[in-house]
Structure formats: structure tokens, C-alpha cells
Motif scaffolding. Structure first.
Motif, short mmCIF file in Angstrom:
data_model
loop_
_atom_site.label_atom_id
_atom_site.label_comp_id
_atom_site.label_asym_id
_atom_site.label_seq_id
_atom_site.Cartn_x
_atom_site.Cartn_y
_atom_site.Cartn_z
N PHE A 83 0.83 -1.20 0.00
CA PHE A 83 0.00 0.00 0.00
C PHE A 83 0.86 1.25 0.00
N ARG A 84 1.92 1.25 0.80
CA ARG A 84 2.81 2.43 0.86
C ARG A 84 3.48 2.65 -0.49
N VAL A 85 3.91 1.56 -1.14
CA VAL A 85 4.52 1.67 -2.47
C VAL A 85 3.49 2.23 -3.46
N GLU A 128 0.97 4.22 -2.81
CA GLU A 128 0.82 5.66 -2.54
C GLU A 128 1.95 6.46 -3.18
N LEU A 129 3.17 5.95 -3.08
CA LEU A 129 4.32 6.66 -3.63
C LEU A 129 4.33 6.61 -5.16
N LEU A 130 3.89 5.50 -5.73
CA LEU A 130 3.77 5.41 -7.19
C LEU A 130 2.78 6.45 -7.71
N VAL A 131 1.67 6.58 -7.00
CA VAL A 131 0.65 7.55 -7.40
C VAL A 131 1.20 8.98 -7.33
N GLN A 132 2.14 9.21 -6.45
CA GLN A 132 2.78 10.52 -6.36
C GLN A 132 3.79 10.73 -7.48
N GLY A 133 4.01 9.69 -8.29
CA GLY A 133 4.94 9.81 -9.41
C GLY A 133 6.39 9.49 -9.08
N ARG A 134 6.61 8.87 -7.96
CA ARG A 134 7.98 8.56 -7.54
C ARG A 134 8.50 7.32 -8.27
N PRO A 135 9.74 7.37 -8.74
CA PRO A 135 10.35 6.19 -9.35
C PRO A 135 10.80 5.18 -8.29
N ALA A 136 11.06 3.97 -8.72
CA ALA A 136 11.41 2.88 -7.79
C ALA A 136 12.60 3.24 -6.90
N GLY A 137 13.61 3.87 -7.46
CA GLY A 137 14.79 4.24 -6.66
C GLY A 137 14.45 5.20 -5.55
N SER A 138 13.63 6.17 -5.85
CA SER A 138 13.20 7.14 -4.84
C SER A 138 12.34 6.48 -3.77
N GLY A 140 12.51 3.35 -2.84
CA GLY A 140 13.43 2.58 -2.01
C GLY A 140 14.13 3.46 -0.99
N ASP A 141 14.60 4.62 -1.43
CA ASP A 141 15.28 5.54 -0.52
C ASP A 141 14.34 6.00 0.59
N LEU A 142 13.12 6.37 0.22
CA LEU A 142 12.16 6.86 1.20
C LEU A 142 11.78 5.80 2.22
N LEU A 143 11.66 4.54 1.76
CA LEU A 143 11.23 3.47 2.65
C LEU A 143 12.39 2.72 3.30
N GLY A 144 13.60 3.03 2.86
CA GLY A 144 14.77 2.36 3.42
C GLY A 144 14.88 0.91 3.00
N GLN A 147 15.68 -1.90 -0.55
CA GLN A 147 16.37 -2.04 -1.82
C GLN A 147 15.41 -1.81 -2.99
N VAL A 148 15.94 -1.32 -4.10
CA VAL A 148 15.13 -1.11 -5.30
C VAL A 148 14.53 -2.44 -5.75
N SER A 149 15.27 -3.53 -5.60
CA SER A 149 14.74 -4.83 -5.99
C SER A 149 13.51 -5.21 -5.16
N THR A 150 13.50 -4.82 -3.89
CA THR A 150 12.34 -5.07 -3.04
C THR A 150 11.16 -4.22 -3.49
N VAL A 151 11.42 -2.97 -3.86
CA VAL A 151 10.37 -2.10 -4.39
C VAL A 151 9.76 -2.74 -5.63
N ARG A 152 10.61 -3.25 -6.50
CA ARG A 152 10.12 -3.88 -7.74
C ARG A 152 9.28 -5.12 -7.45
N VAL A 153 9.62 -5.86 -6.42
CA VAL A 153 8.81 -7.01 -6.02
C VAL A 153 7.43 -6.53 -5.56
#
Length: 98
Positions: free
Chosen positions: A42-44, A46-56, A58-62, A64-70
Motif C-alpha cells: 500500500f505504501r509503495v 501511494e508513492l507510485l501515485v505521487q509519481g515517484r520512481p522505484a529508486g526514490s 526505495g530511498d524513502l522506505l529504506g 532495496q530497489v529490488s524489493t520495491v520492484r517485487v
């Protein structure tokens, strides 16, 4: 002005819908239960809807980008979409009925 530059009528309509939806309060709370999203998914979302890329994200949630992609993959699967365009269309369609 970028709506005028859109290549076709369908794209112009989608852009117009996006701009209209952005001008209104938009809650994603309904998606939690309807699609049985985990708190992280759900948090991901929300951030996608804000237009944030996967790298951003990952940084915001602490994480890895690979975890964001999962998480994104799981979101797409649960929500029945295969890419960000389809996700956006689904959310816009749903926003019209809220």
C-alpha cells in the motif's frame, strides 16, 4: 498545453482525466481491502501515485530497489494490471465512481 500536443484523442482524454483527478482529493484507502494489499504494498502504491520512481521509493522506505520492484509486481498482479499505464487507468476509473 501539452494536452493539445497529445498524439490522439484517447491520450488527450486520459490526460484530461488525470488532470481532473489530480485537482480532487484522492484516497487509496479502498484499495487496501479490495485488493488485500500488505502495508508495504500500500505504501509503495501511494508513492507510485505521487509519481515517484522505484529508486526514490526505495530511498524513502529504506529498502532495496529490488524489493520495491517485487512490491510493484505484486501490486500489478493483485490489481489485475501489467504496467503503470494500466494501473493509472484503473485508479482514474475508480476515482470517477468514488
Amino acid at each position: 498545453s501539452f494536452i493539445k500536443e497529445a498524439p490522439d484523442r484517447q491520450t488527450k482524454d486520459l490526460l484530461r482525466d488525470v488532470l481532473t483527478a489530480l485537482d480532487q482529493p484522492f484516497s487509496l484507502e479502498w484499495a487496501k481491502d479490495e485488493y488485500r494489499l500488505s502495508p508495504a504494498e500500500f505504501r509503495v502504491l501511494e508513492l507510485l501515485v505521487q509519481g515517484r520512481p522505484a529508486g526514490s521509493i526505495g530511498d524513502l522506505l529504506g529498502i532495496q530497489v529490488s524489493t520495491v520492484r517485487v512490491h510493484i509486481y505484486k501490486l500489478y498482479r493483485k490489481m489485475g494490471v501489467s504496467n503503470m499505464t494500466e494501473l493509472t487507468a484503473l485508479l482514474l476509473q475508480r476515482a470517477k465512481f468514488l
